[in-house]
Design a protein around this motif. Sequence first.
Motif, PDB file in Angstrom:
ATOM      1  N   ILE A 118      38.665  27.954  48.003  1.00 29.77           N
ATOM      2  CA  ILE A 118      38.015  29.195  48.411  1.00 29.77           C
ATOM      3  C   ILE A 118      39.020  30.329  48.567  1.00 29.77           C
ATOM      4  CG2 ILE A 118      36.764  30.317  50.301  1.00 29.77           C
ATOM      5  CD1 ILE A 118      35.458  27.541  50.838  1.00 29.77           C
ATOM      6  N   TYR A 119      40.092  30.087  49.349  1.00 27.13           N
ATOM      7  CA  TYR A 119      40.977  31.184  49.730  1.00 27.13           C
ATOM      8  C   TYR A 119      42.107  31.433  48.739  1.00 27.13           C
ATOM      9  CZ  TYR A 119      38.510  31.335  54.153  1.00 27.13           C
ATOM     10  OH  TYR A 119      37.532  31.480  55.111  1.00 27.13           O
ATOM     11  N   ARG A 124      33.688  30.253  45.561  1.00 27.14           N
ATOM     12  CA  ARG A 124      32.830  29.893  46.682  1.00 27.14           C
ATOM     13  C   ARG A 124      31.370  30.091  46.290  1.00 27.14           C
ATOM     14  NH1 ARG A 124      34.001  33.929  51.467  1.00 27.14           N
ATOM     15  NH2 ARG A 124      36.164  33.679  50.784  1.00 27.14           N
ATOM     16  N   GLU A 126      28.015  31.910  47.143  1.00 29.84           N
ATOM     17  CA  GLU A 126      27.487  33.057  47.887  1.00 29.84           C
ATOM     18  C   GLU A 126      26.034  33.338  47.532  1.00 29.84           C
ATOM     19  OE1 GLU A 126      29.883  36.499  47.490  1.00 29.84           O
ATOM     20  OE2 GLU A 126      31.684  35.579  48.305  1.00 29.84           O
ATOM     21  N   SER A 143      28.901  31.507  53.812  1.00 30.65           N
ATOM     22  CA  SER A 143      29.403  31.139  52.483  1.00 30.65           C
ATOM     23  C   SER A 143      30.482  30.064  52.549  1.00 30.65           C
ATOM     24  CB  SER A 143      29.947  32.383  51.772  1.00 30.65           C
ATOM     25  OG  SER A 143      30.589  32.035  50.566  1.00 30.65           O
ATOM     26  N   VAL A 144      31.469  30.248  53.426  1.00 36.90           N
ATOM     27  CA  VAL A 144      32.584  29.293  53.497  1.00 36.90           C
ATOM     28  C   VAL A 144      32.113  27.922  53.966  1.00 36.90           C
ATOM     29  CG1 VAL A 144      34.756  28.746  54.663  1.00 36.90           C
ATOM     30  CG2 VAL A 144      34.377  31.034  53.721  1.00 36.90           C
ATOM     31  N   THR A 147      30.097  26.241  51.220  1.00 38.24           N
ATOM     32  CA  THR A 147      30.931  25.809  50.098  1.00 38.24           C
ATOM     33  C   THR A 147      31.700  24.543  50.447  1.00 38.24           C
ATOM     34  OG1 THR A 147      31.189  28.118  49.392  1.00 38.24           O
ATOM     35  CG2 THR A 147      32.747  26.519  48.489  1.00 38.24           C
ATOM     36  N   THR A 151      31.189  21.052  48.523  1.00 30.53           N
ATOM     37  CA  THR A 151      32.331  20.459  47.836  1.00 30.53           C
ATOM     38  C   THR A 151      32.603  19.049  48.341  1.00 30.53           C
ATOM     39  OG1 THR A 151      33.318  22.663  47.573  1.00 30.53           O
ATOM     40  CG2 THR A 151      34.774  20.758  47.285  1.00 30.53           C
ATOM     41  N   TRP A 235      34.070  22.782  41.546  1.00 31.59           N
ATOM     42  CA  TRP A 235      34.766  24.011  41.139  1.00 31.59           C
ATOM     43  C   TRP A 235      34.099  24.638  39.928  1.00 31.59           C
ATOM     44  CZ3 TRP A 235      37.510  24.874  36.525  1.00 31.59           C
ATOM     45  CH2 TRP A 235      38.345  26.003  36.498  1.00 31.59           C
ATOM     46  N   PHE A 238      30.489  25.997  40.769  1.00 37.15           N
ATOM     47  CA  PHE A 238      30.510  27.242  41.544  1.00 37.15           C
ATOM     48  C   PHE A 238      30.936  28.421  40.672  1.00 37.15           C
ATOM     49  CE2 PHE A 238      31.721  24.451  45.425  1.00 37.15           C
ATOM     50  CZ  PHE A 238      30.436  23.927  45.442  1.00 37.15           C
ATOM     51  N   GLN A 242      27.996  31.325  40.177  1.00 36.09           N
ATOM     52  CA  GLN A 242      28.174  32.386  41.169  1.00 36.09           C
ATOM     53  C   GLN A 242      28.603  33.719  40.574  1.00 36.09           C
ATOM     54  OE1 GLN A 242      27.317  32.000  44.580  1.00 36.09           O
ATOM     55  NE2 GLN A 242      26.381  30.280  43.490  1.00 36.09           N
TER      56      GLN A 242
END
Length: 385
Positions: A118-119, A124, A126, A143-144, A147, A151, A235, A238, A242
């Motif tokens: 994510i970061y 992610r 959304e 969202s986080v 996700t 995952t 991965w 998403f 997204q």
Amino acid sequence: MEKALSEVGRGGLEAAAAAFILTVLLIPLLVPLARRVGLVDHPGGRKTHAAATPMVGGVAIALVSIPLALVMFHPSAPLLGLGAATLILLPAGVLDDRYNLNWVLRLAAQSAAALAMIYVGGVRVELIGSAFGLAHHTLGMLSVPFTVIATVGLINALNMADGVDGLVGGLTLAALAMLTAAAVYSGAADLACVLVLMMGSTAGFLVYNLRTPLRPRAHVFIGAGSEFLGLLIAWASFRLTQNPAHPVSPVLAPFLVAPPVVDCLVLIARRLRSGRSPFSADRNHIHHLLLDAGFSTTGAVSTLVALSVGLGAAAALAMHAHVPQGLFVTGFLGLTAAHYGLTSRRERSIGLLDRLARVARRPGGRTAVASRRDRAGRDARAHHL
């Protein structure tokens, strides 16, 4: 679409061939190291394989595919995020293979890998509002956590499917093929090229893991790689669903890996209901039921991979036909509820599958011969143990 297909044809197939060859060459080099450090799966208990088997397949896939993708394609933020997540997840998985880590530690590592995706990569979930009639609704601050949960769920679904030679690799290959087709359809050539590369590496692992007439047992197991493959599918799903520029809805993703995801959800619910840990081991997975019903190992793998492709293709066709997206959610929940109900009584489930196996088998046919050979092999292993 045509441009994406052309780019995949030029760069993706070359990358897939390189990944396949490198994986095939790397695995024999990792086997002696695995035996030296004790990274092997020993027979006994629920395990029916005949000999201690190195668990290096997933390590080989990750060591080949991530660096090769970074070299052959533009090292974008999403790809770097996948690499960072792999650096967290893979060592934890290897330690789990070697020392059988507590499930809390495993979930912590999986969650940390999701956060890295994510970061670091900016990947992610959304946008899911279209499935509930809210096309422009976003998850916002949810969202986080959503996700991370999605995952971790996919990681464990693939990990739980790792119980039959060739199954995890076959399911992953099918999912990656369908994701590649969706990426080409939506014009996401960069993602499609990476997925084709991953398919090449996964196929290289299957050379040593898939049973064939010339090789009656797997020479290596996936090990920690089942978690890596779950991360990879999350991965890719998403990234594909997204991006507003990609006309692929998030509701399609679960159908691309429906058999392991549904089986995982049902088993977790059943274990919690009986007061057990959701990660406790048993022989109630769908592949175990198929084997106990008389399917050969190859027959069970073929059945589940074909089911996965069939459900994914049906969902894609329904989406192309503009079926309301809320019906996809209803349909997936219905599949899960049906599986829960049909497998609520083990003996009844095996009886139903046994009748299916008898329909699939023909006297003297290949499936019957394979089934007899597998039963004979299991009897010999039981005598040996």
